[in-house]
Enzyme design. Structure first.
Site, mmCIF file in Angstrom:
data_model
loop_
_atom_site.group_PDB
_atom_site.id
_atom_site.type_symbol
_atom_site.label_atom_id
_atom_site.label_comp_id
_atom_site.label_asym_id
_atom_site.label_seq_id
_atom_site.Cartn_x
_atom_site.Cartn_y
_atom_site.Cartn_z
ATOM 1 N N CYS A 161 0.816 -1.229 0.000
ATOM 2 C CA CYS A 161 0.000 0.000 0.000
ATOM 3 C C CYS A 161 0.844 1.270 0.000
ATOM 4 O O CYS A 161 0.308 2.376 -0.122
ATOM 5 C CB CYS A 161 -0.932 -0.018 1.201
ATOM 6 N N HIS A 183 -3.494 6.769 1.954
ATOM 7 C CA HIS A 183 -3.889 5.433 1.510
ATOM 8 C C HIS A 183 -5.231 5.121 2.161
ATOM 9 O O HIS A 183 -5.409 5.311 3.375
ATOM 10 C CB HIS A 183 -2.818 4.428 1.914
ATOM 11 N N ASN A 215 -10.122 -0.977 0.463
ATOM 12 C CA ASN A 215 -8.666 -0.790 0.414
ATOM 13 C C ASN A 215 -8.146 -1.412 -0.890
ATOM 14 O O ASN A 215 -8.129 -2.635 -1.034
ATOM 15 C CB ASN A 215 -8.054 -1.479 1.642
HETATM 16 N N1 ACO Z 1 -18.040 -8.658 10.908
HETATM 17 C C1 ACO Z 1 -18.568 -8.777 12.126
HETATM 18 N N2 ACO Z 1 -17.806 -8.952 13.246
HETATM 19 C C2 ACO Z 1 -16.483 -8.964 13.063
HETATM 20 C C3 ACO Z 1 -15.870 -8.834 11.804
HETATM 21 C C4 ACO Z 1 -16.720 -8.675 10.702
HETATM 22 N N3 ACO Z 1 -16.248 -8.534 9.446
HETATM 23 N N4 ACO Z 1 -14.527 -8.883 11.941
HETATM 24 C C5 ACO Z 1 -14.286 -9.031 13.260
HETATM 25 N N5 ACO Z 1 -15.457 -9.079 13.939
HETATM 26 C C6 ACO Z 1 -15.662 -9.231 15.378
HETATM 27 C C7 ACO Z 1 -14.505 -9.931 16.051
HETATM 28 O O1 ACO Z 1 -14.657 -11.325 16.035
HETATM 29 C C8 ACO Z 1 -14.573 -9.355 17.436
HETATM 30 O O2 ACO Z 1 -15.582 -10.001 18.138
HETATM 31 P P1 ACO Z 1 -15.429 -10.332 19.700
HETATM 32 O O3 ACO Z 1 -15.322 -8.986 20.373
HETATM 33 O O4 ACO Z 1 -16.669 -11.092 20.031
HETATM 34 O O5 ACO Z 1 -14.177 -11.121 19.828
HETATM 35 C C9 ACO Z 1 -15.041 -7.902 17.219
HETATM 36 O O6 ACO Z 1 -15.701 -7.903 15.935
HETATM 37 C C10 ACO Z 1 -13.920 -6.901 17.203
HETATM 38 O O7 ACO Z 1 -12.911 -7.354 16.288
HETATM 39 P P2 ACO Z 1 -11.564 -6.581 16.097
HETATM 40 O O8 ACO Z 1 -10.671 -7.363 15.190
HETATM 41 O O9 ACO Z 1 -11.047 -6.238 17.460
HETATM 42 O O10 ACO Z 1 -12.085 -5.241 15.361
HETATM 43 P P3 ACO Z 1 -11.326 -3.903 15.098
HETATM 44 O O11 ACO Z 1 -12.062 -2.780 15.704
HETATM 45 O O12 ACO Z 1 -9.841 -4.009 15.393
HETATM 46 O O13 ACO Z 1 -11.475 -3.751 13.526
HETATM 47 C C11 ACO Z 1 -10.235 -3.958 11.480
HETATM 48 C C12 ACO Z 1 -10.859 -4.685 12.662
HETATM 49 C C13 ACO Z 1 -11.361 -3.264 10.721
HETATM 50 C C14 ACO Z 1 -9.560 -4.961 10.590
HETATM 51 C C15 ACO Z 1 -9.256 -2.892 12.003
HETATM 52 O O14 ACO Z 1 -8.407 -3.462 12.960
HETATM 53 C C16 ACO Z 1 -8.431 -2.283 10.915
HETATM 54 O O15 ACO Z 1 -8.940 -1.633 10.011
HETATM 55 N N6 ACO Z 1 -7.078 -2.411 10.987
HETATM 56 C C17 ACO Z 1 -6.209 -1.859 9.984
HETATM 57 C C18 ACO Z 1 -6.155 -2.738 8.786
HETATM 58 C C19 ACO Z 1 -5.375 -2.087 7.669
HETATM 59 O O16 ACO Z 1 -5.388 -0.901 7.508
HETATM 60 N N7 ACO Z 1 -4.702 -2.879 6.887
HETATM 61 C C20 ACO Z 1 -3.914 -2.258 5.851
HETATM 62 C C21 ACO Z 1 -3.519 -3.309 4.986
HETATM 63 S S1 ACO Z 1 -2.684 -2.485 3.717
HETATM 64 C C22 ACO Z 1 -1.657 -3.585 2.931
HETATM 65 O O17 ACO Z 1 -0.504 -3.311 2.872
HETATM 66 C C23 ACO Z 1 -2.193 -4.821 2.330
#
Ligand code: ACO
Length: 397
Positions: A173, A323, A353
């Site tokens: 990214c 990004h 993304n």
């Molecule tokens: N739908 C419903 N529930 C979900 C989902 C979903 N898609 N995904 C996770 N949950 C649940 C989990 O199981 C968890 O449940 P629990 O509390 O019962 O255990 C709860 O929701 C919270 O999950 P978290 O993983 O803690 O959620 P978070 O607020 O951290 O959000 C996310 C997750 C959206 C992935 C966030 O962490 C994020 O955006 N991180 C950055 C990712 C990013 O920018 N990546 C860049 C990649 S770029 C590259 O180079 C490829």
């Protein structure tokens, strides 16, 4: 090297002494104009600190500017509701946690190379540059359609008859920002006039569509810009800052894996060590919370560092263009830099993304809708797998 009076002398040029004003300024030597430019350096970043101590003054006799942009997305669009039919999730969770409502995904016989070429054609048209006037094509992608790179195939689709150098840059990214800086280096180094920088990715091919923690985030797209040589006075790259940290690979990766069905045995009954087994890449593995923390910590730092090198305050930024990974990351960075939301570009609701494509895709939409105007200053920042991150302060047009 600086002496007590603030003079810098360059060891490679005898009897050459130069007074460096803060950040960039124009100087004239022996009849040609030279811009003194404080550039960034690439460093390890144990504590993700900005290398403010390590600025190296550089001489820029050739400027570069952004003169055209274009983008393309696949026809197939998948909404959050549609996604919730194949994985345990829902529109509310995805939109509240990420800001994403839908994404475009390659399907059937769609090709990332064709998508990238479409974006490139639009950028060339806006720039009024003929394919035969391109000197270099940089394809920023982590998902090439050939192990050896996709850029030469894009060159072929564009119909360039003069065989310009074309190669891929792999930096997830952050790829587009690094491509932009590479274009600037090629132009400033001399010999390149029109450089096509393409950001294109199809992460949908490497997503585990049963993993709701990652599959909701990604979409496929391509974006492109034309970077053109100009006089140093017109230079449109004001400052930049780039980093990587290999320790972060544990938080985000899609590593190589051996094909398990390929465990041939030798005559003694043990697993044969040669020839090597066939390999392929695993699906994207991500610790979302760690990546989130990394982004909100490092992105403001890198932008502040690039602004400092450019000698510009944050208030001089017309547009913040990050990004497009998560709206909560974009909002947190804007808040930290005190940039009001009306000066923040965001389109991830419609695309998710799209990795290396996200910055040029959002730029293209903002330019074509009349939001971003010629002469305005943009702070662009990429971050992601590697880990890699970086920023560039640029002028549009
Ligand atoms: N739908 C419903 N529930 C979900 C989902 C979903 N898609 N995904 C996770 N949950 C649940 C989990 O199981 C968890 O449940 P629990 O509390 O019962 O255990 C709860 O929701 C919270 O999950 P978290 O993983 O803690 O959620 P978070 O607020 O951290 O959000 C996310 C997750 C959206 C992935 C966030 O962490 C994020 O955006 N991180 C950055 C990712 C990013 O920018 N990546 C860049 C990649 S770029 C590259 O180079 C490829």
């Amino acid at each position: 090297m600086a002496n007590a009076s603030g003079l810098f002398s360059t060891p490679s040029v005898p009897n050459f002494t130069l007074r460096v004003r803060p950040f960039s300024s124009i100087h004239r030597f022996q009849g040609f104009s030279t811009k003194v430019f404080c550039s960034g350096t690439i460093e390890g970043a144990q504590n993700y600190a900005s290398p403010t101590q390590s600025r190296i003054p550089r001489l820029v006799s050739q400027g570069c500017k952004l003169v055209g942009c274009g983008s393309a997305v696949p026809a197939l669009q998948i909404s959050n509701d549609e996604l919730s039919k194949i994985v345990d999730t829902n529109d509310e969770w995805i939109s509240v946690r990420t800001g994403i409502r839908r994404r475009h995904v390659l399907s059937g016989g769609d090709s990332l190379i064709t998508l990238a070429a479409d974006a490139a054609k639009k950028a060339l048209e806006m720039a009024k540059v003929d394919p035969d006037d391109i000197d270099l094509i940089l394809m920023c992608t982590s998902t090439p359609e050939d192990l050896f790179g996709s850029a030469p195939q894009i060159q072929k689709q564009l119909g360039c008859t003069k065989n310009p150098l074309s190669y891929d840059i792999t930096a997830a990214c952050s790829g587009f920002v690094l491509g932009l800086l590479s274009a600037a280096c090629h132009i400033r180094g001399g010999g390149f006039r029109n450089v096509l920088v393409i950001g294109a990715d199809a992460l949908s091919r490497y997503v585990d569509w049963t993993d709701r923690g990652t599959c909701i985030l990604f979409g496929d797209a391509a974006g492109a810009v034309v970077v053109q040589a100009c006089d140093s006075e017109e230079d449109g790259l004001f400052g930049f800052d780039v980093h990587s940290d290999g320790n972060g690979i544990r938080h985000l990766n899609a590593g190589i894996k051996e094909n398990e069905s390929n465990n041939a045995l030798d005559s003694n009954g043990s697993v044969r060590s040669f020839p090597p087994k066939k390999s392929s890449y695993s699906c994207i593995q991500m610790n979302g919370k760690e990546v989130f923390r990394f982004a909100v910590r490092c992105v403001p730092q890198t932008i502040e560092s690039a602004l400092k090198k450019a000698g510009l305050p944050a208030s001089s930024i017309d547009w913040l263009l990050l990004h497009q990974a998560n709206q909560r990351i974009i909002d947190a960075v804007a808040t930290r830099l005190e940039i009001p939301s009306e000066r923040v570009i965001s389109n991830l609701a419609n695309y998710g993304n799209t990795s290396a494509a996200s910055i040029p895709l959002a730029l293209d939409e903002a330019v074509r809708s009349g939001k971003v105007k010629a002469g305005q200053t943009i702070a662009a920042a990429g971050f992601g797998a590697g880990l890699t991150w970086g920023s560039a302060i640029v002028r549009w047009g």
